[in-house]
Enzyme design. Sequence first.
Site, PDB file in Angstrom:
ATOM      1  N   ASP A 205       0.860  -1.052  -0.138  1.00  0.00           N
ATOM      2  CA  ASP A 205       0.347  -0.054  -0.435  1.00  0.00           C
ATOM      3  C   ASP A 205       0.844   1.146  -0.032  1.00  0.00           C
ATOM      4  O   ASP A 205       2.123   1.411   1.054  1.00  0.00           O
ATOM      5  CB  ASP A 205      -1.410  -0.130   1.487  1.00  0.00           C
ATOM      6  CG  ASP A 205      -2.240   1.419   1.637  1.00  0.00           C
ATOM      7  OD1 ASP A 205      -2.055   2.295   0.346  1.00  0.00           O
ATOM      8  OD2 ASP A 205      -3.227   0.953   2.240  1.00  0.00           O
ATOM      9  N   GLY A 209      -4.876   4.936  -1.861  1.00  0.00           N
ATOM     10  CA  GLY A 209      -5.155   3.512  -2.829  1.00  0.00           C
ATOM     11  C   GLY A 209      -4.494   3.274  -4.231  1.00  0.00           C
ATOM     12  O   GLY A 209      -4.901   2.354  -5.316  1.00  0.00           O
ATOM     13  N   TYR A 291      19.026  27.019 -32.379  1.00  0.00           N
ATOM     14  CA  TYR A 291      20.137  26.505 -33.469  1.00  0.00           C
ATOM     15  C   TYR A 291      19.329  25.070 -33.635  1.00  0.00           C
ATOM     16  O   TYR A 291      19.181  24.208 -32.893  1.00  0.00           O
ATOM     17  CB  TYR A 291      22.054  26.384 -32.319  1.00  0.00           C
ATOM     18  CG  TYR A 291      21.362  25.343 -31.616  1.00  0.00           C
ATOM     19  CD1 TYR A 291      21.582  24.143 -30.899  1.00  0.00           C
ATOM     20  CD2 TYR A 291      20.869  26.247 -29.972  1.00  0.00           C
ATOM     21  CE1 TYR A 291      21.714  23.391 -29.830  1.00  0.00           C
ATOM     22  CE2 TYR A 291      20.947  25.941 -28.929  1.00  0.00           C
ATOM     23  CZ  TYR A 291      21.731  24.341 -28.726  1.00  0.00           C
ATOM     24  OH  TYR A 291      21.510  23.799 -27.557  1.00  0.00           O
ATOM     25  N   GLY A 305      20.144  19.564 -22.214  1.00  0.00           N
ATOM     26  CA  GLY A 305      21.502  19.439 -23.490  1.00  0.00           C
ATOM     27  C   GLY A 305      22.423  20.055 -22.991  1.00  0.00           C
ATOM     28  O   GLY A 305      23.228  20.374 -24.406  1.00  0.00           O
ATOM     29  N   HIS A 309      31.310  16.725 -26.503  1.00  0.00           N
ATOM     30  CA  HIS A 309      31.329  16.171 -27.979  1.00  0.00           C
ATOM     31  C   HIS A 309      31.520  16.927 -28.610  1.00  0.00           C
ATOM     32  O   HIS A 309      32.521  18.168 -28.794  1.00  0.00           O
ATOM     33  CB  HIS A 309      29.751  16.616 -28.802  1.00  0.00           C
ATOM     34  CG  HIS A 309      29.177  18.034 -28.483  1.00  0.00           C
ATOM     35  ND1 HIS A 309      29.237  18.810 -29.947  1.00  0.00           N
ATOM     36  CD2 HIS A 309      28.936  19.100 -27.697  1.00  0.00           C
ATOM     37  CE1 HIS A 309      28.659  19.619 -29.978  1.00  0.00           C
ATOM     38  NE2 HIS A 309      28.334  19.541 -28.252  1.00  0.00           N
ATOM     39  N   CYS A 327      27.838  23.068 -23.248  1.00  0.00           N
ATOM     40  CA  CYS A 327      28.121  21.790 -23.909  1.00  0.00           C
ATOM     41  C   CYS A 327      29.822  21.758 -23.190  1.00  0.00           C
ATOM     42  O   CYS A 327      30.127  22.982 -23.148  1.00  0.00           O
ATOM     43  CB  CYS A 327      27.906  21.209 -25.235  1.00  0.00           C
ATOM     44  SG  CYS A 327      26.361  20.848 -25.774  1.00  0.00           S
ATOM     45  N   ASN A 329      33.095  21.168 -25.222  1.00  0.00           N
ATOM     46  CA  ASN A 329      32.949  20.986 -27.132  1.00  0.00           C
ATOM     47  C   ASN A 329      34.918  20.701 -27.019  1.00  0.00           C
ATOM     48  O   ASN A 329      36.016  20.966 -26.580  1.00  0.00           O
ATOM     49  CB  ASN A 329      33.655  21.972 -27.659  1.00  0.00           C
ATOM     50  CG  ASN A 329      31.678  23.305 -27.402  1.00  0.00           C
ATOM     51  OD1 ASN A 329      31.844  23.450 -28.300  1.00  0.00           O
ATOM     52  ND2 ASN A 329      31.017  21.973 -28.020  1.00  0.00           N
TER      53      ASN A 329
END
Length: 381
Positions: A205, A209, A291, A305, A309, A327, A329
């Site tokens: 439980d 409910g 972008y 985001g 990379h 990011c 880079n």
Amino acid sequence: MVALGIVVGLSACSPSGLPGSGEERPSTPSPVVDITPAAGDQINPTAPIVVSVRDGSLTSVTVTSPAGQQVKGAMADDKLSWRTTEVLGYGSNYEVTATVTGKDGKATTQHGTVRTLTPKAQAYPSLIPAPRAGNDVGVGQPIVVRFDHEIKDRAAAEKGLHVTATPDQPGMWSWISAQEVHYRPQQYWKPGTKVSVKVNLYGVDLGNGVYGKTDRTLDFQVHDSWVAKADGNTEQMQIFHNDKLVNTMPISMGKDITPTHVGTHVISDKQQKYTMDSCTYGVCPGNPDYYRSDEFFAERISNDGEFVHENPASTPQQGNSNVSHGCINLDQANAAWFFQNFGLGDVVEVTNSGGPALPVWDTYGDWSLSWDKWKAGSALS
């Protein structure tokens, strides 16, 4: 639970001795069958149906599901009781048939019905990392249980979550939201740790409910320690393998208006080619900051985001200035090397980026909290 007594048979009294003597033979008591729970009561599907007899013995008992399948059960050695040995389904009627033999040697069969409770809703626990063969993750990987319904009784849910780590190391569950609870050790997992997770929530439980929909298990192993340390002051990222510095590479992080979050990030996804679209977080066509581009060797480090990379366009700035949308880079060679060596659960620690702290709820900001604050998020603390 309430027991339902069922009188199986009656034995009439008859005179003994000579006719007219007025004497009677002692009566043989009739066997009485008890079914727990009684008719009208609802049983939790994890509780057994118990059939017992007084003044007799059980010859056989069958419990049949609505689909016509017999439920497994076990008879006591003294044949005075029988109980189911497998879990039942929610909201179902189970037909019970018991054959008993009285002390007079007569066999009688009786029937009863047991109903299991019907939840208002059933909460399914999805797991991260996802259960699969050969599960292998980095030292920063948290264990995530995500529910498809809000959990009101968090303590009840947490009591059904069990983690075993070999070698043993301190760890704790902490609620990220009303539908999500995470587990992490006090420090990064030790390389080579084997982890077993048992989610025992079926029949539990969870409040308002809502009941647990199913039990689940998860096993994974922690691979070597891979930790990247990205520094906004030096614009360099140092790579540590099992605490030994093995590489250093120039980077460019988020520019002033889109700074990279400070804090410990954990890789949650990796793609050889990934289409980055700012519209996924509300910056859509027509906005000067919109972008959409294909990036390579992309490893996600937060859900808003941020990735590590390749970005050939920022190669001149890598090592001296921050120009990305948040990011980290890298040039092609470094990005390929990073992609080859880093995977799910590996760690990227960001310092001096000028950005805010990575939120605890941002996949996965678990390490942004001190151990004391993390423990405070447990419903059992």
